[in-house]
Design an enzyme around this catalytic site. Structure first.
Site, mmCIF file in Angstrom:
data_model
loop_
_atom_site.group_PDB
_atom_site.id
_atom_site.type_symbol
_atom_site.label_atom_id
_atom_site.label_comp_id
_atom_site.label_asym_id
_atom_site.label_seq_id
_atom_site.Cartn_x
_atom_site.Cartn_y
_atom_site.Cartn_z
ATOM 1 N N GLY A 117 0.818 -1.371 -0.056
ATOM 2 C CA GLY A 117 -0.062 -0.022 -0.128
ATOM 3 C C GLY A 117 1.047 1.326 0.094
ATOM 4 O O GLY A 117 1.967 1.415 -0.278
ATOM 5 N N LEU A 166 0.476 3.789 -2.345
ATOM 6 C CA LEU A 166 0.892 3.319 -3.649
ATOM 7 C C LEU A 166 1.667 4.739 -4.220
ATOM 8 O O LEU A 166 1.169 5.961 -3.875
ATOM 9 C CB LEU A 166 -0.403 3.036 -4.435
ATOM 10 C CG LEU A 166 -1.039 1.702 -3.831
ATOM 11 C CD1 LEU A 166 -2.100 1.414 -4.769
ATOM 12 C CD2 LEU A 166 0.003 0.563 -3.734
ATOM 13 N N HIS A 180 4.367 1.331 -7.950
ATOM 14 C CA HIS A 180 3.283 0.226 -7.783
ATOM 15 C C HIS A 180 2.364 0.421 -9.230
ATOM 16 O O HIS A 180 2.090 -0.793 -9.881
ATOM 17 C CB HIS A 180 2.228 0.601 -6.520
ATOM 18 C CG HIS A 180 3.056 0.563 -5.221
ATOM 19 N ND1 HIS A 180 3.210 1.862 -4.463
ATOM 20 C CD2 HIS A 180 3.667 -0.205 -4.633
ATOM 21 C CE1 HIS A 180 4.016 1.488 -3.738
ATOM 22 N NE2 HIS A 180 4.088 -0.071 -3.549
ATOM 23 N N ASP A 224 13.428 -3.782 -6.004
ATOM 24 C CA ASP A 224 13.700 -5.101 -4.750
ATOM 25 C C ASP A 224 14.340 -6.189 -5.548
ATOM 26 O O ASP A 224 13.695 -7.345 -5.515
ATOM 27 C CB ASP A 224 12.771 -5.228 -3.965
ATOM 28 C CG ASP A 224 11.883 -3.917 -3.227
ATOM 29 O OD1 ASP A 224 11.145 -3.418 -3.793
ATOM 30 O OD2 ASP A 224 12.186 -3.913 -2.115
ATOM 31 N N VAL A 247 10.733 2.720 -11.104
ATOM 32 C CA VAL A 247 10.392 3.899 -11.411
ATOM 33 C C VAL A 247 10.961 4.960 -10.615
ATOM 34 O O VAL A 247 11.163 4.531 -9.274
ATOM 35 C CB VAL A 247 8.992 4.058 -11.323
ATOM 36 C CG1 VAL A 247 8.396 5.406 -11.616
ATOM 37 C CG2 VAL A 247 8.282 3.370 -12.426
ATOM 38 N N MET A 253 11.204 5.701 -6.391
ATOM 39 C CA MET A 253 10.035 5.953 -5.663
ATOM 40 C C MET A 253 9.879 4.657 -4.668
ATOM 41 O O MET A 253 10.223 3.692 -4.765
ATOM 42 C CB MET A 253 8.963 5.685 -6.619
ATOM 43 C CG MET A 253 8.724 7.108 -7.346
ATOM 44 S SD MET A 253 7.367 6.959 -8.411
ATOM 45 C CE MET A 253 7.607 8.540 -9.112
HETATM 46 N N1 LIG Z 1 10.133 2.491 -7.492
HETATM 47 C C1 LIG Z 1 9.463 1.359 -7.976
HETATM 48 N N2 LIG Z 1 9.570 1.080 -9.136
HETATM 49 C C2 LIG Z 1 8.959 -0.272 -9.390
HETATM 50 N N3 LIG Z 1 8.736 -1.117 -8.787
HETATM 51 C C3 LIG Z 1 8.457 -0.753 -7.347
HETATM 52 C C4 LIG Z 1 8.949 0.374 -6.876
HETATM 53 N N4 LIG Z 1 8.772 0.586 -5.332
HETATM 54 C C5 LIG Z 1 8.264 -0.519 -5.010
HETATM 55 N N5 LIG Z 1 7.926 -1.391 -6.241
HETATM 56 C C6 LIG Z 1 7.293 -2.661 -6.210
HETATM 57 O O1 LIG Z 1 6.268 -2.660 -5.643
HETATM 58 C C7 LIG Z 1 6.028 -3.960 -4.862
HETATM 59 C C8 LIG Z 1 5.469 -3.408 -3.776
HETATM 60 O O2 LIG Z 1 6.402 -2.927 -3.049
HETATM 61 P P1 LIG Z 1 5.999 -2.237 -1.593
HETATM 62 O O3 LIG Z 1 4.707 -2.029 -1.363
HETATM 63 O O4 LIG Z 1 7.098 -2.684 -0.535
HETATM 64 O O5 LIG Z 1 6.515 -0.729 -1.970
HETATM 65 P P2 LIG Z 1 7.588 0.106 -1.656
HETATM 66 O O6 LIG Z 1 7.830 1.447 -2.315
HETATM 67 O O7 LIG Z 1 8.966 -0.844 -1.989
HETATM 68 O O8 LIG Z 1 7.846 0.300 -0.262
HETATM 69 P P3 LIG Z 1 8.849 0.011 0.695
HETATM 70 O O9 LIG Z 1 10.086 -0.183 0.031
HETATM 71 O O10 LIG Z 1 9.049 1.198 1.441
HETATM 72 O O11 LIG Z 1 8.321 -0.986 1.619
HETATM 73 C C9 LIG Z 1 7.179 -4.648 -4.971
HETATM 74 O O12 LIG Z 1 7.062 -5.787 -6.038
HETATM 75 C C10 LIG Z 1 8.254 -3.651 -5.334
HETATM 76 O O13 LIG Z 1 9.368 -4.111 -5.837
HETATM 77 C C1 LIG Z 2 6.049 -8.293 -2.051
HETATM 78 C C2 LIG Z 2 5.400 -7.821 -0.877
HETATM 79 C C3 LIG Z 2 4.219 -7.305 -1.235
HETATM 80 C C4 LIG Z 2 5.031 -8.976 0.423
HETATM 81 O O1 LIG Z 2 4.578 -8.014 1.510
HETATM 82 C C5 LIG Z 2 6.276 -6.695 0.043
HETATM 83 O O2 LIG Z 2 7.699 -7.604 0.229
HETATM 84 C C6 LIG Z 2 6.751 -5.750 -0.895
HETATM 85 O O3 LIG Z 2 5.832 -4.870 -0.905
HETATM 86 O O4 LIG Z 2 7.774 -5.564 -1.644
HETATM 87 N N1 BAL Z 3 9.540 -3.616 -0.867
HETATM 88 C C1 BAL Z 3 10.290 -3.970 0.452
HETATM 89 C C2 BAL Z 3 9.316 -4.361 1.564
HETATM 90 C C3 BAL Z 3 9.766 -4.281 3.087
HETATM 91 O O1 BAL Z 3 10.694 -3.573 3.118
HETATM 92 O O2 BAL Z 3 9.400 -4.856 3.863
#
Ligand SMILES: Nc1ncnc2c1ncn2[C@@H]1O[C@H](COP(=O)(O)OP(=O)(O)OP(=O)(O)O)[C@@H](O)[C@H]1O
Ligand SMILES: CC(C)(CO)[C@@H](O)C(=O)[O-]
Ligand code: BAL
Length: 282
Positions: free
Chosen positions: A31, A33, A37, A150, A176, A184
């Site tokens: 979330g 977003l 995302h 990630d 992104v 992001m």
């Molecule tokens: N900047 C980005 N570009 C492409 N994919 C992303 C990006 N940020 C997150 N994602 C992808 O979105 C999905 C959900 O990730 P998540 O909800 O943890 O968001 P996040 O922005 O990575 O948050 P955080 O890293 O702070 O936990 C994952 O597959 C993650 O790799």
């Molecule tokens: C894949 C995921 C949603 C599992 O909680 C988390 O690790 C994330 O947001 O990258």
């Molecule tokens: N996308 C990373 C999720 C975490 O920090 O747990």
């Protein structure tokens, strides 16, 4: 867009899609977003007939309670973004709905999951693999989409799908970035203005490493060079700098001659940020 808060609701929705002969793409998220995302949602939209997004801040993957407590949430804003993007259903369960009170089973991880970010956050990828396995089993999607931001997580999940013969196709989607290059991330909103400005050093360090990767250095030599580059930013508390084989995450002991992934983790204030990028010296 259908909002499903229970396993039975999302299963009924997906059964309807599959009953109509439609393919289903899954985008797991925690979330709050952002366009990172939404690029996964667009990829799912292009590749599948129906798109399901999950929003679940998974407590079992957080080693630090403070990090979990501080994780940003805005369900109404998330739903509006997903509705506007044409998402068919969002699965947003409670912790109690996701985890049976008497649960006795988790996914055991080793290898890739224990190194690098897995060493920095012990138990993290075991938590990720357990919740992702549950989401795959609950939703029953045909494909799932994950971000290359990630990168190690993407590899760990692909390895789990291979090892456990899961009937789902995994697609990686490019990172992104903000206009100034910062990847992001939901955690970015927690940065102070000063730390937000400082955090651009991560992407700059990745670009520097990408440029330097083709000059015959070993992985360890490039790691040191990147560390020295990061030292320019005093607000960055560097947790880890790793240069690894892009396919196996193995150390690169000789000169870099094949694609590597550069994995960075640094704290800015109390916020841990990661950024990961493939560098191809060929
Ligand atoms: N900047 C980005 N570009 C492409 N994919 C992303 C990006 N940020 C997150 N994602 C992808 O979105 C999905 C959900 O990730 P998540 O909800 O943890 O968001 P996040 O922005 O990575 O948050 P955080 O890293 O702070 O936990 C994952 O597959 C993650 O790799
Ligand atoms: C894949 C995921 C949603 C599992 O909680 C988390 O690790 C994330 O947001 O990258
Ligand atoms: N996308 C990373 C999720 C975490 O920090 O747990």
């Amino acid at each position: 867009m259908q909002v499903c808060r229970t396993k039975s609701d999302i299963r009924a929705a997906v059964a309807g899609y599959h009953g109509a002969g439609e393919s289903v793409g899954l985008v797991p998220t925690m979330g709050f977003l952002h366009d990172g995302h939404m690029t996964l949602v667009r990829a799912a939209r292009e590749g599948c007939d129906r798109v399901v997004v999950t929003i679940f801040v998974n407590p079992t993957q957080f080693g630090e309670a403070a990090d979990l407590d501080a994780y940003p949430r805005d369900e109404a804003r998330d739903f509006a973004l997903l509705e506007a993007a044409g998402v068919d259903a969002v699965f947003c369960p409670s912790v109690e709905e996701m985890y049976h009170a008497g649960a006795q089973t988790t996914v055991v991880t080793e290898g890739l999951a224990g190194m690098l970010m897995g060493a920095l956050r012990p138990g993290h990828y075991a938590g990720v693999c357990t919740v992702v396995s549950k989401l795959f089993n609950i939703v029953g999607a045909d494909r799932a989409f994950f971000g290359e931001k990630d990168y190690q997580q993407l590899l760990v999940i692909k390895t789990m799908v291979r090892d456990l013969d899961m009937p789902i196709e995994i697609t990686g989607v490019p990172t992104v970035r903000e206009a100034d290059g910062l990847a992001m991330s939901s955690r970015n909103v927690r940065l102070s203005p000063e730390d937000r400005a400082a955090a651009v050093i991560l992407n700059k360090a990745l670009a520097y490493g990408d440029y330097e990767a083709s000059d015959g250095r070993t992985g360890a030599e490039l790691e040191e060079s990147i560390r020295a580059f990061l030292a320019r930013e005093p607000r960055a508390v560097v947790e880890s700098v790793d240069v690894r084989d892009a396919a196996t995450l193995a150390e690169v002991t000789g000169p870099i001659e094949a694609p590597v992934v550069i994995l960075l983790a640094a704290r800015f204030g109390d916020v841990l940020l990661i950024d990961q990028r493939v560098a191809d010296p060929t």
